[in-house]
Structures are given as C-alpha cells and as structure tokens.
Motif scaffolding. Structure first.
Motif, PDB file in Angstrom:
ATOM      1  N   THR A 170     119.031  37.536  57.533  1.00 11.62           N
ATOM      2  CA  THR A 170     120.411  37.795  57.952  1.00 11.62           C
ATOM      3  C   THR A 170     120.542  38.746  59.129  1.00 11.62           C
ATOM      4  O   THR A 170     121.658  38.919  59.633  1.00 11.62           O
ATOM      5  N   ARG A 171     119.454  39.344  59.581  1.00 10.25           N
ATOM      6  CA  ARG A 171     119.540  40.312  60.662  1.00 10.25           C
ATOM      7  C   ARG A 171     118.626  39.894  61.810  1.00 10.25           C
ATOM      8  O   ARG A 171     117.742  39.048  61.631  1.00 10.25           O
ATOM      9  N   PRO A 172     118.801  40.477  63.010  1.00 11.59           N
ATOM     10  CA  PRO A 172     117.934  40.127  64.144  1.00 11.59           C
ATOM     11  C   PRO A 172     116.469  40.390  63.838  1.00 11.59           C
ATOM     12  O   PRO A 172     116.123  41.202  62.961  1.00 11.59           O
ATOM     13  N   ARG A 173     115.599  39.711  64.580  1.00 13.23           N
ATOM     14  CA  ARG A 173     114.171  39.767  64.318  1.00 13.23           C
ATOM     15  C   ARG A 173     113.615  41.181  64.453  1.00 13.23           C
ATOM     16  O   ARG A 173     112.821  41.631  63.615  1.00 13.23           O
ATOM     17  N   LEU A 174     114.035  41.921  65.489  1.00 16.39           N
ATOM     18  CA  LEU A 174     113.514  43.274  65.687  1.00 16.39           C
ATOM     19  C   LEU A 174     113.919  44.185  64.540  1.00 16.39           C
ATOM     20  O   LEU A 174     113.108  44.973  64.028  1.00 16.39           O
ATOM     21  N   THR A 175     115.168  44.093  64.125  1.00 17.20           N
ATOM     22  CA  THR A 175     115.637  44.918  63.012  1.00 17.20           C
ATOM     23  C   THR A 175     114.859  44.608  61.744  1.00 17.20           C
ATOM     24  O   THR A 175     114.444  45.512  60.997  1.00 17.20           O
ATOM     25  N   ALA A 176     114.635  43.327  61.483  1.00 15.76           N
ATOM     26  CA  ALA A 176     113.893  42.928  60.282  1.00 15.76           C
ATOM     27  C   ALA A 176     112.441  43.389  60.354  1.00 15.76           C
ATOM     28  O   ALA A 176     111.862  43.813  59.345  1.00 15.76           O
ATOM     29  N   ALA A 177     111.835  43.326  61.544  1.00 11.82           N
ATOM     30  CA  ALA A 177     110.446  43.752  61.684  1.00 11.82           C
ATOM     31  C   ALA A 177     110.306  45.251  61.436  1.00 11.82           C
ATOM     32  O   ALA A 177     109.370  45.705  60.752  1.00 11.82           O
ATOM     33  N   VAL A 178     111.234  46.041  61.979  1.00  6.97           N
ATOM     34  CA  VAL A 178     111.190  47.491  61.754  1.00  6.97           C
ATOM     35  C   VAL A 178     111.387  47.795  60.274  1.00  6.97           C
ATOM     36  O   VAL A 178     110.693  48.651  59.692  1.00  6.97           O
ATOM     37  N   ALA A 179     112.330  47.102  59.631  1.00  8.59           N
ATOM     38  CA  ALA A 179     112.555  47.321  58.201  1.00  8.59           C
ATOM     39  C   ALA A 179     111.307  46.984  57.389  1.00  8.59           C
ATOM     40  O   ALA A 179     110.949  47.706  56.448  1.00  8.59           O
ATOM     41  N   ALA A 180     110.618  45.904  57.753  1.00  6.50           N
ATOM     42  CA  ALA A 180     109.400  45.519  57.029  1.00  6.50           C
ATOM     43  C   ALA A 180     108.302  46.552  57.212  1.00  6.50           C
ATOM     44  O   ALA A 180     107.593  46.908  56.251  1.00  6.50           O
ATOM     45  N   LEU A 181     108.135  47.070  58.437  1.00  9.69           N
ATOM     46  CA  LEU A 181     107.101  48.080  58.684  1.00  9.69           C
ATOM     47  C   LEU A 181     107.383  49.374  57.925  1.00  9.69           C
ATOM     48  O   LEU A 181     106.466  49.996  57.355  1.00  9.69           O
ATOM     49  N   VAL A 182     108.643  49.797  57.916  1.00 10.23           N
ATOM     50  CA  VAL A 182     109.001  51.020  57.183  1.00 10.23           C
ATOM     51  C   VAL A 182     108.756  50.834  55.690  1.00 10.23           C
ATOM     52  O   VAL A 182     108.198  51.713  55.007  1.00 10.23           O
ATOM     53  N   ALA A 183     109.181  49.661  55.175  1.00 12.66           N
ATOM     54  CA  ALA A 183     108.984  49.395  53.751  1.00 12.66           C
ATOM     55  C   ALA A 183     107.501  49.381  53.391  1.00 12.66           C
ATOM     56  O   ALA A 183     107.087  49.953  52.370  1.00 12.66           O
ATOM     57  N   LEU A 184     106.689  48.748  54.236  1.00 16.85           N
ATOM     58  CA  LEU A 184     105.253  48.693  53.967  1.00 16.85           C
ATOM     59  C   LEU A 184     104.632  50.089  54.019  1.00 16.85           C
ATOM     60  O   LEU A 184     103.771  50.433  53.197  1.00 16.85           O
ATOM     61  N   GLY A 185     105.071  50.906  54.979  1.00 11.67           N
ATOM     62  CA  GLY A 185     104.543  52.264  55.078  1.00 11.67           C
ATOM     63  C   GLY A 185     104.842  53.090  53.838  1.00 11.67           C
ATOM     64  O   GLY A 185     103.972  53.828  53.329  1.00 11.67           O
ATOM     65  N   VAL A 186     106.073  52.978  53.315  1.00 13.78           N
ATOM     66  CA  VAL A 186     106.437  53.729  52.113  1.00 13.78           C
ATOM     67  C   VAL A 186     105.644  53.225  50.912  1.00 13.78           C
ATOM     68  O   VAL A 186     105.179  54.014  50.075  1.00 13.78           O
ATOM     69  N   GLN A 187     105.459  51.910  50.822  1.00 14.82           N
ATOM     70  CA  GLN A 187     104.691  51.351  49.700  1.00 14.82           C
ATOM     71  C   GLN A 187     103.232  51.805  49.732  1.00 14.82           C
ATOM     72  O   GLN A 187     102.653  52.155  48.695  1.00 14.82           O
ATOM     73  N   ILE A 188     102.635  51.806  50.908  1.00 15.44           N
ATOM     74  CA  ILE A 188     101.242  52.260  51.018  1.00 15.44           C
ATOM     75  C   ILE A 188     101.140  53.757  50.724  1.00 15.44           C
ATOM     76  O   ILE A 188     100.185  54.236  50.098  1.00 15.44           O
ATOM     77  N   GLY A 189     102.163  54.513  51.166  1.00 11.34           N
ATOM     78  CA  GLY A 189     102.175  55.935  50.843  1.00 11.34           C
ATOM     79  C   GLY A 189     102.232  56.166  49.339  1.00 11.34           C
ATOM     80  O   GLY A 189     101.569  57.073  48.802  1.00 11.34           O
ATOM     81  N   GLY A 190     103.015  55.344  48.632  1.00 11.87           N
ATOM     82  CA  GLY A 190     103.080  55.475  47.188  1.00 11.87           C
ATOM     83  C   GLY A 190     101.779  55.067  46.509  1.00 11.87           C
ATOM     84  O   GLY A 190     101.425  55.595  45.443  1.00 11.87           O
ATOM     85  N   ALA A 191     101.037  54.123  47.124  1.00 17.96           N
ATOM     86  CA  ALA A 191      99.775  53.678  46.528  1.00 17.96           C
ATOM     87  C   ALA A 191      98.744  54.787  46.484  1.00 17.96           C
ATOM     88  O   ALA A 191      97.838  54.764  45.645  1.00 17.96           O
ATOM     89  N   SER A 192      98.851  55.749  47.365  1.00 13.26           N
ATOM     90  CA  SER A 192      97.880  56.842  47.367  1.00 13.26           C
ATOM     91  C   SER A 192      97.999  57.720  46.125  1.00 13.26           C
ATOM     92  O   SER A 192      97.086  58.495  45.835  1.00 13.26           O
ATOM     93  N   TYR A 193      99.106  57.598  45.372  1.00 16.96           N
ATOM     94  CA  TYR A 193      99.292  58.424  44.175  1.00 16.96           C
ATOM     95  C   TYR A 193      98.681  57.780  42.930  1.00 16.96           C
ATOM     96  O   TYR A 193      98.386  58.472  41.965  1.00 16.96           O
TER      97      TYR A 193
END
Length: 401
Positions: free
Chosen positions: A122-145
C-alpha cells in the motif's frame, strides 16, 4: 488542493484504532510479565490472539503501527528472556541465554512481517524498503538476547531475514499487480472514449455531409429557376426545408443522448436508420436532381442493428459523394442479402472524386472504418468504363442467418 476534512465518524474510528493498538501493548506486557520458565500452551495462544487488537491501526496507519509493534516486540522479547532466565536459575540444564524467549520473539516477528507486507502493498517502494530494513534490524537486535553463539545467532538472523524479504516481496508483488490492473482499466477506458468519439464523429459526418450536400444542390437549383420557374424554386425550397428539419431532429436526438445521464429520462430517442429507410433517402436525393436506382438481391430479412446502420450510412455517404462531386445525374445501388454476408455496391458514371482535389475528405475513411469495425471489406475507386464505384461486404453472424 485542500486535504479533505475528517468527519466525526473517521475521527472516532481513528481514536478507537489507536486505543486498540495501545491496549495490545499493555496486554502483551501483562502476558509476558506473568511468564515463568516457559511461554507455551494457552499463554502463547493468548499472545497470538492479542494481535487482533493491532489490526485496526495497521489498516489505517501502517507505519505508526509498525513502530508500535517493533517497540512492543523488542520489549516483550527482552522481558520474556529475563523472566525465563530468572525462572531457570544457574542450575538449569539450559544456559540462561538459550531460553525459550524465541517463541514470543518469532511470534512477534511474524506479526511484524505481515505488517511489512501490508506496507509494501500500500505504500511507495522506498518507504516499504526502509520499513522492512528497520523491522529486520530490530528483529536481529532482539535475537541477540535469546540466541548465544555465532552459529545460533546467524541461523536466527538468516531465518528472520528470509521472513522479512518474503513478506516484502509478496506485498510489493500485490502492489505491482494492483497498479498494472489500474493502468489496464485506465487504458481500456481511454480506448472506449476514443472509440465512442470516433463513432460520434462518423455519425455527425454522415448526417451533416449528406444533408448539406442535398441543401446545396437544391439551393443552386432554386437560384437558377426562381425567375423562370417559380414552381420548381418552391419545390427546391420545400426540399431544403424538409432536409434541414430532418437533420436538425437527428442532431437534437444525438445531442440529447450525449447530454442526459440516464437514457430513460428526457425525450425519447429516435431509432437508428436501417436499410428499410433507403426509400426515403432515395426520395430526398431525387429532389436534388439525382436519380437513384436500388436493386435488391437475395432474401430481405432483419439484420443486426449495427450491420443495418453501417450499411445505411455507407450507402448514404456514397450517394452524397455522387451528388456533391461526381456531376452525374444518376447512380445505381445494389444490395445483396446473402446467407453469410451483406454486400452493397454503389456505382455512377460521373467524374468521380478526381474532379475535385481532396473531395473524398473523411467520407471514404469513415466508410472504411465502419466496414472494418464489423470485420468486413471495403473498396472504393474509379471504374475502368468511367465513373466511380464503392463496394462493401459486411459479414452476418451465423445466429441470424
């Protein structure tokens, strides 16, 4: 352009969506806070069912919902890991860092990736790509715990990355397909408008060109005989009056059809001309000083409306060219009703269209387009023995033969 004002209903729905999203964060924290050594069974199911509370906010405000979900997911993962580690103690068989907090973490990762997929759709490609990268970064950060050791951490990171990429790809594919379908619909609408504009142009040309041609001939006759043959001049004026009235009525019907939104409203529209109306056409042309002989061949029977109209307009335009350009005093029309097609031919012995440069105008083009739209054949050109010939063959569907 001013942004549309939000109605009280939309403001209420927005407020309820945010309240529901905040309630999800609070209840998720309560579930995790009451977790001991394990987060399985009903506790894990309850955490999954709480995602329903976040759905209204995701649908209305996916980006803020993603931020809220990432914050809650990271906090829940850290809190679950701490609670489980404290419940196990140092004597547990499982190391403290290898707790079962991955259950709540992967559940939250699934919800996050579904939100990322919705943003990509539903959103432009750049916005969706940034959202995916941020989400992945937070998920990987949580995996370290909840993962210790490089191999375990890398495996968890690869799995989380695969989930995020898959969600983004599916969402982006849905968005591309939706845009492609929108382009196809817009193109189809544009083609329909163009086709309708061409159809109206052909109708106007055939109607007006024929009438103006007859009026011009009758006016010339009246001007020449007004002093010597007043009765002939009156007949010419009467023909001009009748032709102009008929043309005006036809134009009024066409413009009325274009203006009214509902065909059921307003004045009734007149029927489209058919081959049976050729007798009236012949009478008007005879008043203009050109004799028209019609020869019918085959079995006369009702034909589809589009074939009847096109055949009539082709004959009308061909006769109009005879009156205006050929300088002939007679022409012959042949109508052959075959089993599989309708063949028409108009011939004269005049000078043809070559007598006047550019005399064909849009007439021949319109006749050729009418035949082509019905998958028929059209030919026009000078005859070897002199004069001009127009011929068309229009296939008749098998259902009406």
């Amino acid at each position: 352009m001013k942004a549309p004002q939000e109605t009280p209903q939309s403001l209420l729905a927005e407020s309820l969506a945010w309240c529901s999203g905040i309630a999800y964060v609070v209840l998720l924290y309560v579930v995790v806070l009451n977790t001991g050594r394990e987060l399985t069974g009903m506790r894990l199911l309850l955490a999954a069912l709480l995602a329903v509370l976040l759905l209204p906010l995701v649908l209305r405000r996916p980006l803020p919902a993603l931020v809220l979900l990432l914050t809650a997911s990271f906090a829940a993962t850290v809190r679950a890991d701490s609670a489980m580690a404290a419940g196990q103690g140092l004597t547990g068989s499982m190391p403290i860092a290898e707790t079962q907090a991955w259950q709540i973490a992967y559940l939250q990762a699934l919800l996050t990736d579904l939100t990322v997929g919705w943003i990509a759709a539903t959103r432009p490609r750049l916005t969706a790509a940034v959202a995916a990268l941020v989400a992945l970064g937070v998920q990987i950060g949580g995996a370290s715990y909840y993962r210790e050791g490089s191999s375990s951490f890398l495996a968890a990171s690869a799995f989380l990355a695969l989930m995020t990429v898959t969600a983004w790809t599916v969402g982006y594919s849905v968005r591309e397909r939706r845009q492609h379908m929108a382009v196809l619909r817009a193109r189809a609408a544009e083609q329909a408008v163009t086709a309708e504009r061409l159809r109206i142009a052909r109708e106007l040309h055939d109607m007006v060109a024929h009438s103006i041609g007859v009026i011009a001939i009758q006016a010339g006759v009246g001007r020449r005989v007004i002093d010597t043959q007043p009765s002939e001049a009156r007949n010419a004026l009467a023909a001009i009056e009748g032709t102009s009235r008929d043309t005006l009525a036809g134009l009024r019907r066409m413009l009325g059809a274009l203006r009214q939104a509902d065909p059921g409203d307003g004045a009734p529209l007149g029927p489209a001309p058919v081959l049976a109306d050729l007798d009236g056409l012949v009478e008007r042309i005879r008043d203009a000083g050109v004799r028209v002989d019609i020869e019918w061949r085959g079995e006369r029977r009702p034909l589809p409306a589009e074939i009847e109209l096109s055949a009539y307009r082709i004959i009308q335009e061909a006769i109009t060219n005879v009156v205006r350009h050929s300088n002939a005093n007679a022409c012959r029309v042949s109508v052959d009703c075959g089993e599989d097609d309708l063949s028409i031919e108009i011939t004269d012995e005049g000078r043809g269209l070559s007598g006047l440069p550019g005399a064909a105008g849009y007439g021949l083009t319109g006749m050729r387009e009418r035949a082509a739209l019905l998958h028929g054949e059209f030919t026009a050109g000078p005859r070897i023995e002199g004069g001009f010939r127009v011929a068309a063959r229009l296939p008749v569907p098998a259902a009406v033969t």
